[in-house]
Design a protein around this motif. Sequence first.
Motif, mmCIF file in Angstrom:
data_model
loop_
_atom_site.group_PDB
_atom_site.id
_atom_site.type_symbol
_atom_site.label_atom_id
_atom_site.label_comp_id
_atom_site.label_asym_id
_atom_site.label_seq_id
_atom_site.Cartn_x
_atom_site.Cartn_y
_atom_site.Cartn_z
ATOM 1 N N THR A 1 41.497 1.591 -17.350
ATOM 2 C CA THR A 1 40.729 1.706 -15.999
ATOM 3 C C THR A 1 39.312 2.140 -16.150
ATOM 4 O O THR A 1 39.171 2.840 -17.321
ATOM 5 N N ASP A 2 38.418 2.009 -15.171
ATOM 6 C CA ASP A 2 37.151 2.830 -15.301
ATOM 7 C C ASP A 2 37.579 4.269 -15.199
ATOM 8 O O ASP A 2 38.723 4.532 -14.984
ATOM 9 N N ALA A 3 36.577 5.321 -15.019
ATOM 10 C CA ALA A 3 36.827 6.644 -14.901
ATOM 11 C C ALA A 3 36.512 7.389 -13.375
ATOM 12 O O ALA A 3 36.342 8.233 -13.250
ATOM 13 N N ASN A 4 36.609 6.236 -12.542
ATOM 14 C CA ASN A 4 36.488 6.603 -11.115
ATOM 15 C C ASN A 4 37.825 7.232 -10.527
ATOM 16 O O ASN A 4 38.635 6.558 -9.920
ATOM 17 N N HIS A 5 38.053 8.539 -10.903
ATOM 18 C CA HIS A 5 39.290 9.288 -10.820
ATOM 19 C C HIS A 5 39.904 9.145 -9.255
ATOM 20 O O HIS A 5 39.275 9.205 -8.445
ATOM 21 N N ALA B 1 40.717 4.819 -9.627
ATOM 22 C CA ALA B 1 40.423 3.890 -10.606
ATOM 23 C C ALA B 1 40.358 2.579 -10.573
ATOM 24 O O ALA B 1 41.547 1.836 -10.001
ATOM 25 N N LEU C 1 40.263 -2.633 -15.612
ATOM 26 C CA LEU C 1 39.425 -3.115 -16.359
ATOM 27 C C LEU C 1 40.158 -4.352 -17.079
ATOM 28 O O LEU C 1 41.113 -4.156 -17.927
ATOM 29 N N GLU D 1 40.719 -5.906 -20.828
ATOM 30 C CA GLU D 1 41.555 -5.118 -21.747
ATOM 31 C C GLU D 1 42.946 -4.822 -21.342
ATOM 32 O O GLU D 1 43.749 -4.839 -22.295
ATOM 33 N N THR D 2 42.992 -4.853 -20.082
ATOM 34 C CA THR D 2 44.197 -4.572 -19.552
ATOM 35 C C THR D 2 45.332 -5.581 -19.866
ATOM 36 O O THR D 2 46.305 -5.486 -20.178
ATOM 37 N N THR E 1 41.495 5.651 -19.063
ATOM 38 C CA THR E 1 40.162 5.130 -19.413
ATOM 39 C C THR E 1 40.268 4.649 -20.924
ATOM 40 O O THR E 1 41.385 4.946 -21.785
ATOM 41 N N ARG E 2 39.134 4.010 -21.326
ATOM 42 C CA ARG E 2 39.155 3.504 -22.639
ATOM 43 C C ARG E 2 39.326 4.593 -23.631
ATOM 44 O O ARG E 2 39.810 4.376 -24.729
ATOM 45 N N THR F 1 44.258 8.220 -15.453
ATOM 46 C CA THR F 1 43.810 7.919 -14.242
ATOM 47 C C THR F 1 44.857 7.564 -13.224
ATOM 48 O O THR F 1 45.695 7.240 -13.822
#
Length: 457
Positions: free
Chosen positions: A154-158, A161, A164, A167-168, A195-196, A201
Amino acid sequence: MIVMKFGGTSVEDAKAIDRAASIVRERLPQKPVVVVSAMAKVTDTLLKMAKAAGEGKRDAAMELSRGLRERHYNCTGELLGTGVFTRFHGELEAEFDALDELLRGIAAVGELTPRTTDLVASYGELLSSRLVSEAFQARGIAAAHVDSRECIVTDANHMKAAPLFDETNEQLGHTLKPLLDRNQVPVMGGFIGSTRGGVTTTIGRGGSDFSAAIVGAALGAAAIEIWTDVDGMLTTDPHFCPDARRIRVISFDEAAELAYFGAKVLHPATVLPAIQKNIPVWILNSRNPACEGTKITTRAPHCRNMFKAIAAKKRITIVNVAAPRMLLAHGFLKSIFEAFDRHRVPIDVVSTSEVSVSLTIDSNEAIPALAADLAKIADVKYEGRKAIVCLVGESLRETPGLAARVFGELSDLKVRMISQGASEINLTFVIEEEDVPGVVQRLHRTFFSELDPAVFA
Ligand code: ADP
Ligand code: ASP
Ligand code: MG
């Protein structure tokens, strides 16, 4: 393959997990991937202890943690018996020790960030997925625990989130396919990801449904099954109307509107990855697995009833933005919406007049900052304790005179902000919060006393 998601109540104790095992065993030929929520109420408790720790109330946080530890130990003991209990008991102990250390750290600093909140919240699904996996193995199911944080990127919008997807999907295929090929049953926690960079998250409250849909879409599932504690999607929340009836088939669009406006049986975003891949989603009852549930499909069959269901969403605030000086000014609406966007406050219902705009929002936390911003461009007033009621049905498109019937029924009531949604399948309005049960019951009686048997059970 199929995805089977078990919600909090469907894994709430040893009995529930035992039932889940029997349900999964029936589906083994369909190659299930199992996604589980935290045990019922565990996420609430974790968030409460994180908050307490953040306020420096260490003892209160530890007390809550002790309660959770005991519940997981007891459930493990009941499910596994003493033999296996010793090893898994040790693993649980290590997890809870780590949680306690984390809480002590938060309490020492006296500050809770979204990032640490996610780390605390993740324990619910981490523990439940491991426990369920152990219980399945003890019942002869070849379960393999998968740490969702290694698959859901995911992105880092805790705390909310966003996955992505490229990648997922790659990670999910890479991890799950070999297990399925070996006829193993992957068991993973919903709601959590990382996150990456490997930071834990969560994807938003109720997000395990979303996790299930992400997994289903990534692997091209033949079906996604959401196992919960009711017979399916019902004509309204059974808490308001115990006589709510089961909907046999509902369209993705209808289900999304309902979910968005308060039918918490399904997370709204769930439908997205599934729609795109045309994967049918089923809502099923883990306490009554023989019931055929509700099927959510791209196209709903024609229905003789005007509406499929009524949803209500409480804790709504109306924001009235008036700007007499800017009468008809070009760009006024744009600047208002930009303010909401800056503070990441989603708007549910909008109605406008020449000099003012009313909008509804469902979160109060952002109001002070938003208010300060809006005050620069307009006069703003807030009205709390409101609720949104939403009637949904594909037949709304073709039926004239519907609004008259609905509001005729509620003629003694103060109704605000009426909107027949752009989607053409919902009729939405705002009322006082305390009127919700009465209004829902009256509308349910009026519109659902005779039901089209092709659509309702
Ligand atoms: P889970 O823990 O399985 O995710 P949830 O509590 O999130 O379950 O959702 C199931 C609950 O949703 C039901 O127990 C019911 O009270 C509530 N609910 C609200 N509206 C509806 C509806 N229209 N149909 C079915 N359930 C509904
Ligand atoms: N356990 C999480 C929550 O309570 C996610 C879920 O159950 O879907 O929000
Ligand atoms: Mg849920």
